[in-house]
Design a protein around this motif. Structure first.
Motif, PDB file in Angstrom:
ATOM      1  N   SER A 180      30.123  32.122  -0.183  1.00 28.10           N
ATOM      2  CA  SER A 180      30.960  31.704   1.279  1.00 28.10           C
ATOM      3  C   SER A 180      30.217  30.254   1.012  1.00 28.10           C
ATOM      4  O   SER A 180      30.038  30.296   0.124  1.00 28.10           O
ATOM      5  N   ASP A 181      31.029  29.266   1.379  1.00 31.49           N
ATOM      6  CA  ASP A 181      30.921  28.226   2.318  1.00 31.49           C
ATOM      7  C   ASP A 181      29.116  27.741   2.499  1.00 31.49           C
ATOM      8  O   ASP A 181      28.244  28.410   3.157  1.00 31.49           O
ATOM      9  N   ILE A 182      28.772  26.832   1.196  1.00 31.70           N
ATOM     10  CA  ILE A 182      27.178  26.696   0.996  1.00 31.70           C
ATOM     11  C   ILE A 182      27.183  24.996   1.671  1.00 31.70           C
ATOM     12  O   ILE A 182      28.254  24.337   1.189  1.00 31.70           O
ATOM     13  N   GLU A 183      25.981  25.213   1.715  1.00 30.47           N
ATOM     14  CA  GLU A 183      26.023  23.710   2.883  1.00 30.47           C
ATOM     15  C   GLU A 183      26.581  22.632   2.156  1.00 30.47           C
ATOM     16  O   GLU A 183      25.597  22.357   0.659  1.00 30.47           O
ATOM     17  N   VAL A 199      25.273  34.845  -0.903  1.00 29.38           N
ATOM     18  CA  VAL A 199      25.648  35.832  -2.194  1.00 29.38           C
ATOM     19  C   VAL A 199      25.058  36.812  -2.595  1.00 29.38           C
ATOM     20  O   VAL A 199      26.315  37.416  -3.083  1.00 29.38           O
ATOM     21  N   THR A 200      24.554  37.434  -2.279  1.00 29.25           N
ATOM     22  CA  THR A 200      24.545  38.799  -2.289  1.00 29.25           C
ATOM     23  C   THR A 200      25.182  40.241  -2.088  1.00 29.25           C
ATOM     24  O   THR A 200      25.784  40.645  -2.654  1.00 29.25           O
ATOM     25  N   GLN A 201      25.957  39.184  -1.200  1.00 35.66           N
ATOM     26  CA  GLN A 201      26.972  40.220  -0.374  1.00 35.66           C
ATOM     27  C   GLN A 201      28.043  40.731  -1.050  1.00 35.66           C
ATOM     28  O   GLN A 201      29.068  40.854  -0.971  1.00 35.66           O
ATOM     29  N   LEU A 206      31.889  41.860  -5.121  1.00 34.08           N
ATOM     30  CA  LEU A 206      32.283  42.228  -6.154  1.00 34.08           C
ATOM     31  C   LEU A 206      31.894  44.081  -7.001  1.00 34.08           C
ATOM     32  O   LEU A 206      33.341  43.951  -7.630  1.00 34.08           O
ATOM     33  N   GLU A 207      31.323  44.486  -7.181  1.00 37.64           N
ATOM     34  CA  GLU A 207      31.079  45.554  -7.545  1.00 37.64           C
ATOM     35  C   GLU A 207      31.734  46.779  -6.975  1.00 37.64           C
ATOM     36  O   GLU A 207      32.385  47.378  -7.359  1.00 37.64           O
ATOM     37  N   HIS A 208      31.960  46.383  -5.669  1.00 37.58           N
ATOM     38  CA  HIS A 208      33.068  47.763  -5.117  1.00 37.58           C
ATOM     39  C   HIS A 208      34.214  47.332  -5.276  1.00 37.58           C
ATOM     40  O   HIS A 208      35.384  48.599  -5.055  1.00 37.58           O
ATOM     41  N   TRP A 227      23.540  34.584 -10.407  1.00 36.57           N
ATOM     42  CA  TRP A 227      23.770  34.267  -9.032  1.00 36.57           C
ATOM     43  C   TRP A 227      23.224  34.274  -8.009  1.00 36.57           C
ATOM     44  O   TRP A 227      23.521  35.731  -7.028  1.00 36.57           O
ATOM     45  N   ALA A 228      22.407  34.168  -7.514  1.00 36.00           N
ATOM     46  CA  ALA A 228      20.446  34.629  -6.786  1.00 36.00           C
ATOM     47  C   ALA A 228      20.383  33.740  -5.684  1.00 36.00           C
ATOM     48  O   ALA A 228      20.489  32.173  -5.635  1.00 36.00           O
TER      49      ALA A 228
END
Length: 558
Positions: A180-183, A199-201, A206-208, A227-228
């Motif tokens: 997703s877009d980041i500030e 980033v968690t979503q 990616l996992e799915h 990537w946390a």
């Protein structure tokens, strides 16, 4: 008809599981710049643009001597690298390699890439593998301490270049996972962008999307650790790459680190003291490249300065008469040069100056370059001389397509050149199916075409004796009959398609794997896809088995 069996594909028995490599001349591929083929096969034609032939042992020895003799703050840059490694928790092998930078005899093989999401495309890994292999070969053959360095190029602000990773799902359908877009994305350098909670979503997505294998949990856990939320984009990439290759001795360097800028402040100042000189030298070399039949990679503007100013954003610097402009602010070159000495962290090199900065910091004897990089690096020999920095050898990165044994058996059995799979239509499949038609059917149709044309041509020749106006009608009749015969041939091919759905599936599977979305695998599929498929042992196998020979694209069976 497909050609006879090609030498690059050897028959693979169903039980064969071991990795094997077959080389194909890169000049066969339209998606690899012609310069890459000439660089490997006819270096003499472009030699004036580079510092030496990487196929020559003497050239390597010369590069080693130049790197060792050039003065640089080895302890200072080694301390910066050590601090980065400490912050990231680098493996002991990477730290030991970094400590070698203090040794005045040590040399480096460097490569680099943007901080791509989840490790970037496959060629990112291929670059690092090539650098590690070359460093090991240098240490063995020239008996000098040699290290491999990966330069994380994160001062660019092109967010769309790094935010996505493409994988193949269970059905080998391409799926692109996008952050997703980041500030500040698109405005600030990537190094300044901090990952948010979304980033968690994205990693859940990616996992799915990844096919479930014995390595999926390892891949996803590695991605979550790097990537946390709260981690900078460049730092995430560096952590991931270090976790993958640090144990092999790879040194990962975050190029945007302000602590490294003081060591190249004099380069920044010189660029500002002679604004436009770098661009002029690169443009002149680009003309020389063009005169040799190769398109220049960079076409610098006459008023461009090879630096950006960093002050909340990344602002280009331009020359205007005897002054320089930063945005809409005007400065005397000497004033801005002094500012670069006092505050080098406020400046960033562009594509033309970045290699000079890199090779001033590190004792670089060779840079591992992609095909496009080879072109713009060929525009920089005069720039290196202008700054008094030794130009390293340029070594083409390994180019490869990774396939499984089933795909290799398909290619070998039907003698399919891999470039035939790139067009995203059924033209190659139709030719393959046609080549599989029973010889009697194919011969009968071919004989019929010949007999039909001969018979109608005799009739057309005879018609003017009766009525000259009938010649046109005769030709029209011939065209219609030939069209009908071609239609019959196509119907036979369609019947063959229905008869042999297995062949059709094998073709589609190979096409999806080798040219996903119609593009070369190494440029399209993310490293994460291959690690999920083959596990961490893939790195060891590539290090051991991927050849260093230039001018070849390697088809690797894993």
């Amino acid at each position: 008809m497909f050609p006879k069996a090609l030498r690059e594909y050897e028959a693979v028995s169903p039980a064969e599981d071991v990795a094997s490599c077959s080389g194909i001349d890169v000049r066969r591929f339209s998606w690899i710049r012609p310069l890459a083929g000439e660089y490997a096969s006819n270096f003499a034609s472009i030699a004036p643009l580079y510092s030496g032939d990487p196929a020559s042992r003497d050239a390597w020895q010369g590069a080693i001597t130049r790197a060792q003799q050039h003065r640089r703050n080895r302890d200072g840059i080694a301390a910066v690298v050590a601090a980065q490694q400490e912050r990231r928790g680098a493996p002991p092998e990477a730290r030991q390699a970094a400590d070698l930078l203090r040794n005045p005899d040590s040399v480096a093989v460097v490569t680099g890439q943007q901080a791509g999401a989840f490790g970037g495309p496959l060629f990112t890994l291929l670059k690092a593998i090539t650098a590690l292999q070359l460093a090991r070969r240098t240490a063995a053959e020239h008996r000098v301490p040699a290290v491999a360095i990966f330069w994380v190029d994160a001062e660019d602000h092109d967010w769309n270049e790094v935010r996505s990773s493409t994988i193949l799902d269970t059905n080998l359908h391409p799926k692109t996972i996008t952050l997703s877009d980041i500030e500040g994305a698109g405005r600030l350098p990537v190094a300044s962008l901090t990952l948010g909670g979304s980033v968690t979503q994205t990693i859940d997505e990616l996992e799915h999307a990844l096919p479930q294998t014995d390595f999926t949990s390892w891949v996803v856990d590695s991605a979550r650790k790097a990537w946390a939320p709260g981690i900078r984009m460049a730092d995430a990439f560096a952590r991931w790459l270090e976790s993958l290759l640090g144990s092999q001795g790879l040194i990962v360097f975050e190029s945007a680190d302000p602590a490294a800028k003081p060591f190249v402040a004099d380069l920044f100042a010189r660029e500002l003291q002679f604004p436009g000189r770098t661009s002029a030298l690169a443009a002149s070399a680009g003309q020389q490249l063009g005169a040799r039949g190769h398109q220049p990679q960079v076409l610098p503007q006459a008023d461009s300065v090879a630096l950006f100013h960093l002050d909340g954003s990344r602002t280009p610097i331009r020359r205007q008469g005897d002054a320089v402009l930063v945005g809409d602010q005007t400065f005397a070159p000497a004033v801005l040069a002094a500012a670069a000495v006092d505050h080098p962290e406020r400046f960033s090199p562009n594509v033309l100056l970045r290699p000079i900065v890199q090779d001033s910091l590190f004792p670089t004897i060779s840079y591992v370059a992609g095909p496009s990089e080879l072109a713009y690096l060929g525009q920089l020999k005069g720039v290196y001389e202008h700054f008094g920095v030794p130009m390293p050898l340029m070594y083409p990165r390994a180019s490869a397509t990774l396939i499984d044994s089933a795909t290799r058996r398909f290619l070998a059995r039907y003698s399919v050149p891999i470039e035939e799979l790139q067009p995203q239509d059924e033209s190659a499949l139709n030719r393959l199916l046609q080549s599989q038609l029973p010889a009697t059917v194919e011969q009968a149709i071919a004989d019929g075409e010949i007999a039909l044309r001969r018979a109608l041509e005799r009739i057309i020749e005879a018609l003017p004796a009766v009525d000259p106006t009938l010649a046109g009608a005769g030709k029209t009749t011939l065209g219609k009959m030939e069209h009908d015969l071609r239609s019959l041939r196509n119907k036979v091919i369609q019947a063959a398609k229905k008869r042999d759905e297995t062949l059709r599936r094998q073709f589609a599977r190979a096409q999806s794997l080798i040219f996903p979305l119609g593009h070369p695998q190494e440029r399209t599929l993310g490293v994460v896809f291959f690690l999920n498929r083959y596990g961490p042992a893939l790195v060891d196998r590539l290090l051991e088995e991927l050849p260093l020979e230039m001018g070849q694209h390697w088809v690797v069976t894993v």
